[in-house]
Motif scaffolding. Structure first.
Motif, mmCIF file in Angstrom:
data_model
loop_
_atom_site.group_PDB
_atom_site.id
_atom_site.type_symbol
_atom_site.label_atom_id
_atom_site.label_comp_id
_atom_site.label_asym_id
_atom_site.label_seq_id
_atom_site.Cartn_x
_atom_site.Cartn_y
_atom_site.Cartn_z
ATOM 1 N N PRO A 491 0.780 -1.243 0.000
ATOM 2 C CA PRO A 491 0.000 0.000 0.000
ATOM 3 C C PRO A 491 0.805 1.283 0.000
ATOM 4 O O PRO A 491 0.261 2.336 -0.328
ATOM 5 N N THR A 492 2.080 1.248 0.387
ATOM 6 C CA THR A 492 2.815 2.514 0.522
ATOM 7 C C THR A 492 4.017 2.607 -0.410
ATOM 8 O O THR A 492 4.907 3.416 -0.193
ATOM 9 N N SER A 493 4.067 1.803 -1.462
ATOM 10 C CA SER A 493 5.209 1.809 -2.373
ATOM 11 C C SER A 493 5.375 3.184 -3.019
ATOM 12 O O SER A 493 4.467 3.713 -3.658
ATOM 13 N N GLY A 494 6.541 3.783 -2.820
ATOM 14 C CA GLY A 494 6.876 5.041 -3.485
ATOM 15 C C GLY A 494 6.491 6.306 -2.752
ATOM 16 O O GLY A 494 6.929 7.389 -3.145
ATOM 17 N N VAL A 495 5.679 6.231 -1.690
ATOM 18 C CA VAL A 495 5.250 7.465 -1.034
ATOM 19 C C VAL A 495 6.315 7.956 -0.054
ATOM 20 O O VAL A 495 7.200 7.207 0.353
ATOM 21 N N ASP A 496 6.220 9.211 0.318
ATOM 22 C CA ASP A 496 7.213 9.807 1.214
ATOM 23 C C ASP A 496 7.052 9.240 2.630
ATOM 24 O O ASP A 496 5.999 8.698 2.985
ATOM 25 N N PRO A 497 8.111 9.339 3.454
ATOM 26 C CA PRO A 497 8.054 8.718 4.785
ATOM 27 C C PRO A 497 6.993 9.314 5.693
ATOM 28 O O PRO A 497 6.462 8.604 6.565
ATOM 29 N N ILE A 498 6.652 10.582 5.520
ATOM 30 C CA ILE A 498 5.620 11.179 6.375
ATOM 31 C C ILE A 498 4.253 10.575 6.039
ATOM 32 O O ILE A 498 3.471 10.238 6.938
ATOM 33 N N THR A 499 3.963 10.411 4.756
ATOM 34 C CA THR A 499 2.700 9.792 4.354
ATOM 35 C C THR A 499 2.651 8.339 4.802
ATOM 36 O O THR A 499 1.593 7.833 5.210
ATOM 37 N N ARG A 500 3.783 7.629 4.741
ATOM 38 C CA ARG A 500 3.827 6.258 5.244
ATOM 39 C C ARG A 500 3.509 6.226 6.738
ATOM 40 O O ARG A 500 2.768 5.368 7.213
ATOM 41 N N ARG A 501 4.075 7.167 7.500
ATOM 42 C CA ARG A 501 3.780 7.221 8.934
ATOM 43 C C ARG A 501 2.287 7.471 9.170
ATOM 44 O O ARG A 501 1.660 6.853 10.031
ATOM 45 N N GLU A 502 1.718 8.405 8.405
ATOM 46 C CA GLU A 502 0.292 8.718 8.545
ATOM 47 C C GLU A 502 -0.550 7.475 8.252
ATOM 48 O O GLU A 502 -1.503 7.168 8.981
ATOM 49 N N PHE A 503 -0.188 6.771 7.190
ATOM 50 C CA PHE A 503 -0.920 5.562 6.824
ATOM 51 C C PHE A 503 -0.909 4.546 7.963
ATOM 52 O O PHE A 503 -1.950 4.019 8.355
ATOM 53 N N TRP A 504 0.270 4.280 8.532
ATOM 54 C CA TRP A 504 0.363 3.270 9.584
ATOM 55 C C TRP A 504 -0.250 3.739 10.905
ATOM 56 O O TRP A 504 -0.712 2.923 11.708
ATOM 57 N N THR A 505 -0.303 5.034 11.132
ATOM 58 C CA THR A 505 -1.023 5.544 12.302
ATOM 59 C C THR A 505 -2.504 5.188 12.196
ATOM 60 O O THR A 505 -3.134 4.759 13.168
ATOM 61 N N HIS A 506 -3.067 5.365 10.975
ATOM 62 C CA HIS A 506 -4.471 4.981 10.767
ATOM 63 C C HIS A 506 -4.661 3.478 10.944
ATOM 64 O O HIS A 506 -5.602 3.033 11.615
ATOM 65 N N ILE A 507 -3.783 2.676 10.338
ATOM 66 C CA ILE A 507 -3.936 1.218 10.408
ATOM 67 C C ILE A 507 -3.795 0.731 11.845
ATOM 68 O O ILE A 507 -4.594 -0.093 12.323
ATOM 69 N N ASN A 508 -2.785 1.227 12.552
ATOM 70 C CA ASN A 508 -2.608 0.823 13.955
ATOM 71 C C ASN A 508 -3.836 1.165 14.787
ATOM 72 O O ASN A 508 -4.271 0.390 15.650
ATOM 73 N N GLY A 509 -4.398 2.355 14.519
ATOM 74 C CA GLY A 509 -5.590 2.763 15.259
ATOM 75 C C GLY A 509 -6.792 1.898 14.941
ATOM 76 O O GLY A 509 -7.573 1.536 15.835
ATOM 77 N N LEU A 510 -6.973 1.543 13.668
ATOM 78 C CA LEU A 510 -8.098 0.686 13.277
ATOM 79 C C LEU A 510 -7.968 -0.703 13.890
ATOM 80 O O LEU A 510 -8.955 -1.309 14.312
ATOM 81 N N VAL A 511 -6.743 -1.223 13.933
ATOM 82 C CA VAL A 511 -6.515 -2.545 14.521
ATOM 83 C C VAL A 511 -6.896 -2.541 15.999
ATOM 84 O O VAL A 511 -7.458 -3.515 16.517
ATOM 85 N N GLU A 512 -6.608 -1.443 16.687
ATOM 86 C CA GLU A 512 -6.992 -1.350 18.096
ATOM 87 C C GLU A 512 -8.511 -1.332 18.277
ATOM 88 O O GLU A 512 -9.000 -1.606 19.373
ATOM 89 N N LYS A 513 -9.249 -1.008 17.202
ATOM 90 C CA LYS A 513 -10.715 -1.061 17.261
ATOM 91 C C LYS A 513 -11.258 -2.429 16.818
ATOM 92 O O LYS A 513 -12.461 -2.606 16.701
ATOM 93 N N GLY A 514 -10.348 -3.364 16.521
ATOM 94 C CA GLY A 514 -10.784 -4.713 16.180
ATOM 95 C C GLY A 514 -10.735 -5.057 14.709
ATOM 96 O O GLY A 514 -11.126 -6.171 14.321
ATOM 97 N N VAL A 515 -10.291 -4.137 13.848
ATOM 98 C CA VAL A 515 -10.159 -4.438 12.418
ATOM 99 C C VAL A 515 -8.976 -5.395 12.211
ATOM 100 O O VAL A 515 -7.944 -5.276 12.868
ATOM 101 N N THR A 516 -9.138 -6.335 11.291
ATOM 102 C CA THR A 516 -8.103 -7.315 10.977
ATOM 103 C C THR A 516 -7.455 -6.943 9.648
ATOM 104 O O THR A 516 -8.157 -6.563 8.700
ATOM 105 N N VAL A 517 -6.128 -7.048 9.572
ATOM 106 C CA VAL A 517 -5.400 -6.559 8.406
ATOM 107 C C VAL A 517 -4.523 -7.662 7.825
ATOM 108 O O VAL A 517 -3.782 -8.332 8.551
ATOM 109 N N LEU A 518 -4.625 -7.851 6.502
ATOM 110 C CA LEU A 518 -3.699 -8.707 5.755
ATOM 111 C C LEU A 518 -2.933 -7.807 4.803
ATOM 112 O O LEU A 518 -3.545 -7.084 4.005
ATOM 113 N N VAL A 519 -1.606 -7.811 4.884
ATOM 114 C CA VAL A 519 -0.794 -6.871 4.111
ATOM 115 C C VAL A 519 0.350 -7.590 3.417
ATOM 116 O O VAL A 519 0.935 -8.532 3.955
#
Length: 581
Positions: A491-519
């Motif tokens: 999902p983050t191929s080629g994007v800048d490191p700040i956008t990658r951090r933002e992306f994983w902040t969202h994913i980490n937060g969703l996982v804490e709400k019970g969402v399951t992730v396959l990556v």
């Protein structure tokens, strides 16, 4: 200037002087760039997509001319000597200009014709290059049937048919697994020993550390020029590793990122890696995290994020808006039972089995062509298995594919949005696809616009967005219907490191709400975010465990603290040796 500096400057194969290039009325693609590329060395042209790397390489080839400033290559001005430059350099474009319906040998023959390589010189050149790239066994295979790494090796061979003084490589490692990238590096390092100057363009910041020198770009501006260790030295006493944190590590990371003294933070297996501000007190961080905090070696990416002003913090408004998913029972959310896929007599995936629990991030890793994408596509209902069973949220993907797809969100590797539709139209379309109606539909679209700040881009076609915004839009469309499971394909191929951090902040937060992730990912530092990983090789799962467990399996006296990349390579190579035996 010292004698050594004068000698070094004389070795410059490329000189850039205040180079500016614009496309249209927006910000310049390159803004007053000056720098040099030297003989016998690898110069890294480093930065995210949209930083200006490809534009600069095309200026060096003479395919484009600067608006202001000068580009001198091999002593020739590109404005006057483009033909001479193009005859003397090797150039491997980002989309490698291979013809996929031609064989390996036919591609070599075509490029030999284009480069006017004498017939008498071709047998020796072919023999050397096919041996060098280990493609001798595949001369009769269509280029379109090669793995990503093999395609890159063929592209490199075509660029080297006439031994150049300067080799320009535009992101040769993109989408390539760690083993193939390491092979490419070894090949290129051997070329520099012959005095060839290499410009290696990359968005992978770990590759920057392997270069002799680096030109670091962001949004068309040159931020740093010099040796990689000069860059990492900027944060040498400000990088720490937190181990034994009290509580769930994703929640601990979120709290740490909101501390004033923290510039950046990422998960590393069971530990947390932090970059602090100058003068920050680590005692307070110990109170927030619990556990132990110890200094650790800086990375190039640490310094780059620091230079950009730090990461986005630990708050995810997307996760805050997500309703917690109730645990109905202890059944896995995603299940693979003996999944097998054959294409004719070729088995792409063979008896793949694993369960993914609610609120877990599960990674599929493997070399190009190993079968991980096939497994991924079977589990999200895009590919019908030959044998075995896949389930999502309890629904069988053979019998109840529509119901299963409604429970998952999918973010594709190649950007699954509709490029000719606007941002607003994509949001509306995907809301309809996922069955949102009436007030809920309009509420969710409004929420996505607010969280991801799409307002001023609403009427812009998706294909014209910067890559970071495309990634945000793809994520917004994937989570529009609050799915139980998220499928993320590189999902983050080629994007800048700040956008990658933002992306994983969202994913980490969703996982804490019970969402399951396959990556799936080729970024080994992203693999560290996973709770567990299945390593796929030659169609089979060869290892299953947490990142720390996989690293521990390959630890030796020589490498007591292996990286995730070390583990990936050692496990794959060890499996290959066992299969060969």
């Amino acid at each position: 200037m010292t004698d050594a500096t004068e000698s070094r400057s004389q070795d410059a194969l490329v000189r850039l002087s205040n180079v500016t290039k614009r496309f249209g009325d927006g910000a310049p693609a390159l803004d007053a760039v000056s720098g040099e590329v030297f003989a016998g060395a690898i110069t890294g042209l480093v930065g995210p997509d949209g930083a200006g790397k490809t534009t600069l390489i095309r200026l060096m080839t003479g395919l484009m001319l600067p608006e202001h400033g000068n580009v001198e290559v091999l002593g020739m001005d590109t404005a006057k000597g483009a033909a001479g430059i193009q005859a003397a350099i090797g150039y491997m474009p980002q989309r490698f200009g291979l013809y996929e319906d031609l064989t390996v040998q036919e591609n070599l023959d075509l490029y030999a014709d284009l480069r006017s390589l004498a017939k008498s010189e071709r047998p020796a050149a072919y023999e050397e290059l096919l041996t060098f790239t280990d493609l001798k066994r595949f001369t009769g295979r269509l280029a379109g049937k090669l793995s990503g790494g093999m395609k890159q090796k063929l592209g490199l061979a075509c660029a080297l048919l006439k031994k150049p003084r300067l080799l320009l490589l535009d992101e040769p490692g993109v989408g390539v697994d760690p083993i193939s990238r390491r092979d490419l590096w070894k090949m290129v390092e051997n070329l520099t020993r012959e005095g060839i100057g290499v410009l290696w363009s990359t968005a992978y910041l770990d590759e920057a550390e392997a270069c002799d020198r680096v030109l670091l770009f962001n949004q068309g501006r040159l931020l740093f020029a010099g040796k990689p260790d000069e860059m990492t030295g900027r944060v040498s006493d400000r990088v720490f590793r937190v181990s034994g944190a009290k509580g769930r590590r994703r929640q601990v990371l979120a709290r740490l990122l909101d501390e004033g003294g923290v510039v950046d933070g990422v998960i590393q297996g069971e530990a947390i890696r932090l970059v602090t501000r100058e003068g920050a007190e680590t005692g307070k961080l110990t109170d927030v995290a619990g556990g132990e905090i110890a200094a650790t070696s800086p990375r190039f990416e640490d310094a780059f994020v620091d230079m950009l002003g730090g990461g986005p913090g630990g708050r995810s408004r997307l996760a805050e808006a997500q309703q917690p998913l109730a645990v109905v029972d202890d059944r896995p959310v995603i299940q693979a039972k003996g999944l097998t896929k054959r294409f004719g007599d070729f088995t792409a995936a063979d008896d793949i089995t694993f369960d993914i629990r609610r609120g877990e991030i599960f990674g599929l890793l493997g070399p190009n062509g190993a079968g991980k994408s096939t497994t991924f596509k079977m589990l999200c209902g895009l590919l019908k298995p030959t044998g075995g069973e896949g389930r999502v949220a309890g629904f069988d993907l053979r019998r109840d594919a529509a119901e299963a797809r409604n429970r998952l969100g999918y973010m594709a590797q190649k950007f699954s949005l509709y490029g000719d539709l606007t941002v607003a139209q994509n949001l509306d379309f995907f809301a309809g696809v996922y069955g949102l109606r009436g007030g809920r539909r309009s509420d969710r679209i409004a929420l996505m616009n607010e969280i991801f700040a799409f307002g001023s881009y609403g009427n812009r076609p998706a294909k014209d967005l910067p890559l970071g915004l495309k990634q945000r839009l793809a994520l917004a469309c994937a989570v529009m219907h609050e799915p139980e499971a998220l499928f993320l394909d590189e999902p983050t191929s080629g994007v800048d490191p700040i956008t990658r951090r933002e992306f994983w902040t969202h994913i980490n937060g969703l996982v804490e709400k019970g969402v399951t992730v396959l990556v799936t990912t080729h970024f080994m530092d992203e693999a560290e975010y996973c709770d567990r990983i299945s390593l796929i090789y030659r169609g089979r799962s060869i290892a299953l465990g947490s990142p720390d467990e996989l690293k521990a399996r390959v630890a030796t006296k020589k490498t007591p603290d292996p990286t995730m990349e070390d583990a990936f390579i050692a496990l794959v190579q060890g499996s290959g040796e066992r299969q060969a035996a």
